[in-house]
Design an enzyme around this catalytic site. Structure first.
Site, short mmCIF file in Angstrom:
data_model
loop_
_atom_site.label_atom_id
_atom_site.label_comp_id
_atom_site.label_asym_id
_atom_site.label_seq_id
_atom_site.Cartn_x
_atom_site.Cartn_y
_atom_site.Cartn_z
CD GLU A 1 -24.89 -31.14 10.35
OE1 GLU A 1 -24.20 -31.53 11.31
OE2 GLU A 1 -25.79 -31.83 9.83
CD GLU B 1 -30.35 -32.92 6.89
OE1 GLU B 1 -30.22 -33.59 7.93
OE2 GLU B 1 -29.39 -32.37 6.32
O1 G3I Z 1 -25.08 -49.15 4.80
C1 G3I Z 1 -23.66 -49.05 4.85
C2 G3I Z 1 -23.05 -50.39 5.10
O2 G3I Z 1 -23.32 -51.25 4.00
C3 G3I Z 1 -21.55 -50.21 5.24
O3 G3I Z 1 -20.96 -51.45 5.54
C4 G3I Z 1 -21.28 -49.19 6.34
C5 G3I Z 1 -19.78 -48.91 6.46
O4 G3I Z 1 -19.38 -48.08 5.37
O5 G3I Z 1 -21.89 -47.94 6.03
C6 G3I Z 1 -23.28 -48.09 5.96
O6 G3I Z 1 -23.75 -46.83 5.63
C7 G3I Z 1 -24.01 -45.98 6.73
C8 G3I Z 1 -25.30 -45.25 6.34
O7 G3I Z 1 -25.60 -44.21 7.27
C9 G3I Z 1 -26.48 -46.21 6.28
O8 G3I Z 1 -26.72 -46.69 7.57
C10 G3I Z 1 -22.85 -44.97 6.86
O9 G3I Z 1 -21.72 -45.65 7.40
C11 G3I Z 1 -23.25 -43.84 7.80
O10 G3I Z 1 -22.24 -42.84 7.76
C12 G3I Z 1 -24.55 -43.23 7.30
O11 G3I Z 1 -24.94 -42.24 8.23
C13 G3I Z 1 -25.72 -41.18 7.64
C14 G3I Z 1 -25.13 -39.88 8.17
O12 G3I Z 1 -25.93 -38.75 7.76
C15 G3I Z 1 -23.71 -39.67 7.63
O13 G3I Z 1 -23.76 -39.59 6.22
C16 G3I Z 1 -27.18 -41.33 8.09
O14 G3I Z 1 -27.77 -42.46 7.44
C17 G3I Z 1 -27.95 -40.07 7.69
O15 G3I Z 1 -29.30 -40.13 8.16
C18 G3I Z 1 -27.27 -38.84 8.27
O16 G3I Z 1 -27.98 -37.70 7.85
C19 G3I Z 1 -27.43 -36.46 8.35
C20 G3I Z 1 -27.42 -35.46 7.21
O17 G3I Z 1 -26.64 -35.96 6.13
C21 G3I Z 1 -26.90 -34.11 7.70
N1 G3I Z 1 -27.71 -33.64 8.84
C22 G3I Z 1 -27.76 -34.59 9.96
C23 G3I Z 1 -28.32 -35.92 9.48
C24 G3I Z 1 -28.42 -36.91 10.63
O18 G3I Z 1 -27.14 -37.16 11.16
#
Ligand code: G3I
Length: 327
Positions: A126, A240
């Site tokens: 992206e 995805e």
């Molecule tokens: O689970 C941890 C938690 O233990 C911790 O305290 C907290 C703070 O660090 O983080 C939590 O993890 C979060 C994780 O999702 C699980 O919920 C992360 O902060 C958060 O950034 C993460 O978001 C992910 C996001 O990408 C950013 O990496 C989403 O799950 C994931 O579905 C999303 O996927 C993206 C693709 O990579 C790129 N395309 C879009 C897609 C959707 O946004």
């Protein structure tokens, strides 16, 4: 005909659950992708701090039962997730050369560590906005447009055998002159890369879709998008896939059937080309990033298959469509 390749994203916590891994394998997926554990802010949160354990867990548990692992992703700078890029990078005082060296170290260390177990990487994710302009974040600001080329060259140098993808959403349409500026910008970038021998091997079409939006892939434009990248010698993967449905908008059974039909179009188009694969962004509604209400995944929150799951399943003789989870 090659057996279609199916993957799903997975978290380290899910990978630690043997029953979840069995569900992944039983769904027909032959591979997994770390959902967020390899983002820079998670895996390399400080200059000399590397958080390998979550990815190690996913790689060890998945490969132990014969699943492959794809890397996701080496660089993504979107501002809408605060922990995506760590503050030591986004707020550092950088020269171009110093940030290039840091980018090279980041990519090289990760790719080297998993070179014998991860053979496909979504290198950059992206990098363009809907206008076709580059997303404005520290690498773009300090290094300039060629940060993406450098990222691919660093990944290739770290593992010359790896398949390297550029990953994007919202470019599943526009090949037939539909005015999709992001699609135009991505196509122009990878055409330039392939012309100049920059080591990019494929495109990841994320396919975060919504039955309510007019930009759903259709049977003319979506194949034309895939062909436009194939014509450059690139493989095309759906990376995805999820398809949001709005249950208040119509009869649920109609929505789920339409979700299955869109899935079948995506799979039919991607599977028709060598190197194609379809990765869903979570197997079931309750683990999908959009939440259960979006009903965007192949299985409902009780793990029951929807028409989308049947559409994803490789066509196997005598397979009876699973009971429909219509709610
Ligand atoms: O689970 C941890 C938690 O233990 C911790 O305290 C907290 C703070 O660090 O983080 C939590 O993890 C979060 C994780 O999702 C699980 O919920 C992360 O902060 C958060 O950034 C993460 O978001 C992910 C996001 O990408 C950013 O990496 C989403 O799950 C994931 O579905 C999303 O996927 C993206 C693709 O990579 C790129 N395309 C879009 C897609 C959707 O946004």
């Amino acid at each position: 005909m090659m057996t279609p390749i199916r993957l799903t994203c997975i978290t380290a916590r899910q990978a630690e659950d043997p029953s979840y891994l069995r569900h992944v394998a039983g769904s027909g997926c032959t591979g997994v992708v770390p959902e967020y554990e390899q983002q820079w802010g998670q895996i390399h949160p400080a200059p000399d701090t590397w958080n390998w354990q979550p990815t190690d867990t996913i790689v060890q548990r998945a490969t132990a039962i014969g699943l492959t692992v794809e890397g996701h992703c080496l660089v993504w700078g979107a501002p809408d997730y605060p922990d995506l890029m760590p503050a030591w990078v986004t707020r550092g005082s950088w020269t171009r050369d110093a940030l290039l060296a840091t980018l090279q170290d980041h990519i090289t260390r990760i790719v080297h560590r998993y070179a014998d177990r991860i053979h496909t990487w979504r290198v950059v994710n992206e990098a363009f906005d809907d206008t076709g302009a580059r997303r404005d974040f520290v690498l773009q600001q300090v290094i300039g447009d060629d940060w993406i080329e450098h990222a691919f060259r660093y990944a290739h140098a770290a593992d010359p055998t790896a398949t390297l993808l550029y990953n994007e959403y919202g470019i599943e349409w526009g090949a037939l002159g539909g005015g999709n500026h992001k699609y135009d910008a991505v196509l122009a970038m990878v055409r330039d890369f392939t012309d100049r021998g920059v080591p990019v091997h494929g495109i990841g079409l994320q396919c975060h879709l919504d039955l309510q939006y007019p930009s759903l892939p259709d049977e003319h434009d979506f194949p034309a998008v895939v062909e436009s990248f194939r014509d450059l010698g690139l493989r095309v993967q759906t990376t995805e896939l999820d398809i949001r449905v709005d249950r208040s908008a119509a009869e649920p059974s109609t929505l789920l059937r339409n979700q299955g039909l869109v899935t079948a179009l995506v799979c039919r188009t991607i599977d028709a080309h060598p190197g194609g694969s379809v990765c869903v962004w979570g197997l079931s509604d309750d683990t999908n990033w959009l939440g259960a209400a979006a009903a965007a995944a192949p299985y409902d929150e009780r793990g029951r298959p929807k028409p989308m799951a049947d559409a994803l399943a490789p066509a196997t003789p005598g397979r009876q469509p699973a009971d429909r989870a219509v709610r």
